[in-house]
Scaffold this motif. Structure first.
Motif, PDB file in Angstrom:
ATOM      1  N   TYR A   1       8.083   3.635   4.197  1.00 61.74           N
ATOM      2  CA  TYR A   1       9.251   3.465   3.181  1.00 61.74           C
ATOM      3  C   TYR A   1       9.456   4.750   2.371  1.00 61.74           C
ATOM      4  CZ  TYR A   1       5.778   3.577  -0.795  1.00 61.74           C
ATOM      5  OH  TYR A   1       5.027   3.877  -1.516  1.00 61.74           O
ATOM      6  N   GLU A   2       8.266   5.674   2.320  1.00 60.63           N
ATOM      7  CA  GLU A   2       8.724   6.881   1.596  1.00 60.63           C
ATOM      8  C   GLU A   2       9.366   7.953   1.901  1.00 60.63           C
ATOM      9  OE1 GLU A   2       5.576   7.916  -1.830  1.00 60.63           O
ATOM     10  OE2 GLU A   2       4.200   7.524  -0.337  1.00 60.63           O
TER      11      GLU A   2
ATOM     12  N   TRP B   1      -3.077  -1.651   7.762  1.00 59.70           N
ATOM     13  CA  TRP B   1      -3.935  -1.402   6.602  1.00 59.70           C
ATOM     14  C   TRP B   1      -3.679  -2.948   5.879  1.00 59.70           C
ATOM     15  CZ3 TRP B   1      -1.937  -1.688   1.698  1.00 59.70           C
ATOM     16  CH2 TRP B   1      -0.833  -0.719   1.603  1.00 59.70           C
ATOM     17  N   ILE B   2      -2.617  -3.459   5.726  1.00 58.93           N
ATOM     18  CA  ILE B   2      -2.535  -4.698   4.929  1.00 58.93           C
ATOM     19  C   ILE B   2      -3.396  -5.757   5.638  1.00 58.93           C
ATOM     20  CG2 ILE B   2      -0.872  -6.568   4.494  1.00 58.93           C
ATOM     21  CD1 ILE B   2       1.189  -4.212   3.939  1.00 58.93           C
ATOM     22  N   ARG B   3      -3.139  -5.806   7.006  1.00 56.04           N
ATOM     23  CA  ARG B   3      -4.004  -6.736   7.845  1.00 56.04           C
ATOM     24  C   ARG B   3      -5.390  -6.777   7.606  1.00 56.04           C
ATOM     25  NH1 ARG B   3      -0.104  -8.740  11.791  1.00 56.04           N
ATOM     26  NH2 ARG B   3       1.618  -7.394  11.782  1.00 56.04           N
TER      27      ARG B   3
ATOM     28  N   GLY C   1       1.669  -8.520   1.953  1.00 58.56           N
ATOM     29  CA  GLY C   1       2.168  -7.175   1.243  1.00 58.56           C
ATOM     30  C   GLY C   1       2.768  -7.305   0.053  1.00 58.56           C
TER      31      GLY C   1
ATOM     32  N   ARG D   1      -2.748   6.145  -0.257  1.00 60.52           N
ATOM     33  CA  ARG D   1      -1.578   6.796   0.240  1.00 60.52           C
ATOM     34  C   ARG D   1      -1.705   6.936   1.752  1.00 60.52           C
ATOM     35  NH1 ARG D   1       0.089  13.042  -0.840  1.00 60.52           N
ATOM     36  NH2 ARG D   1       1.547  13.249   0.883  1.00 60.52           N
TER      37      ARG D   1
ATOM     38  N   PRO E   1       0.695   5.563   4.946  1.00 60.07           N
ATOM     39  CA  PRO E   1       2.022   4.907   5.232  1.00 60.07           C
ATOM     40  C   PRO E   1       1.956   3.838   6.300  1.00 60.07           C
ATOM     41  CG  PRO E   1       1.941   7.128   6.318  1.00 60.07           C
ATOM     42  CD  PRO E   1       0.688   7.126   5.387  1.00 60.07           C
ATOM     43  N   ASP E   2       0.897   3.729   6.904  1.00 54.00           N
ATOM     44  CA  ASP E   2       0.735   2.946   8.011  1.00 54.00           C
ATOM     45  C   ASP E   2       0.228   1.407   7.801  1.00 54.00           C
ATOM     46  OD1 ASP E   2       0.883   1.588  10.577  1.00 54.00           O
ATOM     47  OD2 ASP E   2      -1.126   2.491  11.340  1.00 54.00           O
ATOM     48  N   ALA E   3       1.267   0.933   6.774  1.00 55.80           N
ATOM     49  CA  ALA E   3       0.786  -0.287   6.073  1.00 55.80           C
ATOM     50  C   ALA E   3       0.603  -1.416   6.774  1.00 55.80           C
ATOM     51  CB  ALA E   3       1.897  -0.773   5.032  1.00 55.80           C
ATOM     52  N   ASP E   4       1.260  -1.308   7.977  1.00 55.62           N
ATOM     53  CA  ASP E   4       1.051  -2.695   8.870  1.00 55.62           C
ATOM     54  C   ASP E   4      -0.308  -3.004   9.297  1.00 55.62           C
ATOM     55  OD1 ASP E   4       2.238  -4.949  10.300  1.00 55.62           O
ATOM     56  OD2 ASP E   4       2.068  -3.617  12.158  1.00 55.62           O
TER      57      ASP E   4
ATOM     58  N   LYS F   1       3.867  -5.993   8.791  1.00 58.26           N
ATOM     59  CA  LYS F   1       3.507  -6.184   7.258  1.00 58.26           C
ATOM     60  C   LYS F   1       3.974  -4.963   6.611  1.00 58.26           C
ATOM     61  CE  LYS F   1       1.074 -10.230   7.710  1.00 58.26           C
ATOM     62  NZ  LYS F   1      -0.057 -10.783   7.214  1.00 58.26           N
ATOM     63  N   ALA F   2       4.249  -5.147   5.301  1.00 58.34           N
ATOM     64  CA  ALA F   2       4.537  -3.967   4.501  1.00 58.34           C
ATOM     65  C   ALA F   2       4.391  -4.222   3.153  1.00 58.34           C
ATOM     66  CB  ALA F   2       6.175  -3.344   4.785  1.00 58.34           C
TER      67      ALA F   2
ATOM     68  N   LEU G   1      -0.393   1.844  -5.643  1.00 65.48           N
ATOM     69  CA  LEU G   1       0.491   1.890  -4.491  1.00 65.48           C
ATOM     70  C   LEU G   1       1.863   2.729  -5.017  1.00 65.48           C
ATOM     71  CD1 LEU G   1      -0.174  -1.424  -2.949  1.00 65.48           C
ATOM     72  CD2 LEU G   1      -0.875   0.562  -1.796  1.00 65.48           C
TER      73      LEU G   1
ATOM     74  N   MET H   1       4.580   5.609  -5.510  1.00 63.43           N
ATOM     75  CA  MET H   1       4.993   6.574  -4.360  1.00 63.43           C
ATOM     76  C   MET H   1       4.272   7.803  -4.788  1.00 63.43           C
ATOM     77  SD  MET H   1       8.623   5.546  -3.967  1.00 63.43           S
ATOM     78  CE  MET H   1       9.365   3.641  -3.937  1.00 63.43           C
TER      79      MET H   1
END
Lengths: 176, 203
Positions: free
Chosen positions: B165-166, A131-133, A141, A124, A126-129, B195-196, A97, A99
């Motif tokens: 964040y980046e 894919w984390i779920r 996270g 890579r 950015p839409d972590a909200d 979530k992050a 993960l 950068m």
């Protein structure tokens, strides 16, 4: 006549979808390359392929980054697992993960210095909200985080491992 | 009949267990009343939420020095404070890490980092790592937007600052700003939890 046509079309469709299945290895969204080391970057849609394989191999997928101290501490255990359990159909995948601006400067030199043998890919997206779920509903996270899965079982861990703990969890998957 | 009673008792015991287990691990949910604290600021003085008499609420950010994710957000945290302090929602930053485990998050280095980055808000050390587990923070950065009400400081939003964040220029959703803007208008927060990725807290 109509019937044969439909049957023929379905056969073609079936063949095609079988082919699709074999060929569905995702295309990376970017390939980083330096000093002959290649790292494929995927968005979550691409990465999902590596988290949902259904064959006779047990996969150990570790989410990490070069800047994450506990991740780097436990990385040798994943390497040891990958080498020691290769003949037991176990494969380790290290999902970085880092950068995306730091791949050539940090990740690839790290792979070289540590002589990492396990496969490394970059997530890579950015839409972590989102894919984390999808990776696990319980994941906050924080990294390190690990998934162990095979076609029958799947377990998610939001924690740092010792080698003994990791091996114990893996053995729950590969013992008959 | 007897068996039924017996089963009933079991079910109740089971439920009780389930509740206590859930409570101990998960920290605050949206709607819970958040605890106040008295933690040492980088100027050496203790800071509590109740010190902010005119505040309508707070943007509590668990953050730290060493984590690249936290660093990526430092300027945006300063911007949040500048924008919302005057509207009644100051930023309160808390470093949850144990400096013995993470040398870059020592009190002295917190002072240095705050100066270097021009922090306009309190930057507190969670000495003994007692506050972050009550909130349920697991990583840095991890934000809790609180609204001051008659029953206490109610958690209205938990999660990330925004969705990229980046690259600040590529942000499409400003979660914390949207939450505070809704509260300022007396509206319900629409996205209550996100979530992050972040650095796990080192206790």
């Amino acid at each position: 006549m109509k019937k044969t046509l439909i049957a023929g079309l379905s056969a073609i469709f079936l063949l095609y979808s079988c082919n699709e299945k074999k060929e569905n290895k995702p295309q990376p969204i970017h390939v980083y390359e330096k000093d002959g080391v290649k790292v494929n970057a995927y968005d979550y849609n691409g990465l999902e392929y590596f988290l949902t394989k259904s064959n006779d191999t047990t996969y150990v997928v570790n989410f990490w980054a070069t800047w994450c101290v506990p991740c780097v501490e436990e990385l040798p255990y994943f390497e040891k697992l990958n080498a020691g359990y290769a003949d037991k159909k176990v494969k380790v995948l290290l999902v970085s993960l880092d950068m995306h601006k730091k791949i050539e400067s940090n990740l690839i030199p790290f792979i070289e210095n540590k002589k990492l043998q396990s496969d490394v890919v970059l997530l890579r997206d950015p839409d972590a909200d989102t894919w984390i779920r999808k990776i696990d509903t319980t994941w906050s996270g924080a990294i390190p985080a690990t998934i162990i899965y095979n076609k029958d079982n799947r377990k998610f861990f939001e924690q740092q491992f010792t080698y003994e703990e990791l091996e114990k969890e893996l053995n729950n998957f590969i013992k008959p | 009949m007897k068996t039924l009673k017996f089963l009933g008792a079991f079910a109740i015991i089971g439920l009780l267990f389930a509740f206590t287990a859930a409570k101990t691990v998960s920290g605050y949910q949206v709607g819970d009343v958040a605890t106040d604290f008295s933690l040492k600021n980088i100027d050496g003085k203790k800071v509590s939420l109740k010190d902010f008499k005119d505040a309508k609420g707070y943007i509590v950010v668990f953050t730290c020095n060493h984590c690249p994710y936290a660093q990526a957000y430092e300027d945006r945290i300063v911007a949040l404070d500048k924008k919302y302090k005057k509207q009644g929602y100051p930023v309160i930053a808390i470093n949850p890490n144990n400096p013995e485990k993470q040398k870059d998050d020592s009190f002295e280095k917190m002072q240095a980092r705050a100066k270097e980055k021009g922090f306009t808000f309190p930057y507190l050390l969670d000495e003994g790592q007692k506050i972050y587990p009550q909130y349920g923070a697991t990583k840095t950065p991890h934000v809790y937007v609180l609204q001051k009400t008659a029953k206490g400081n109610v958690v209205k939003y938990i999660g990330a600052i925004d969705d990229n964040y980046e690259d600040e220029a590529a942000v499409t959703k400003k979660y914390v700003e949207d939450a505070v803007n809704s509260l300022l208008k007396g509206k319900e927060v629409s996205v209550k939890e996100t979530k992050a990725i972040g650095c796990s807290i080192k206790a």
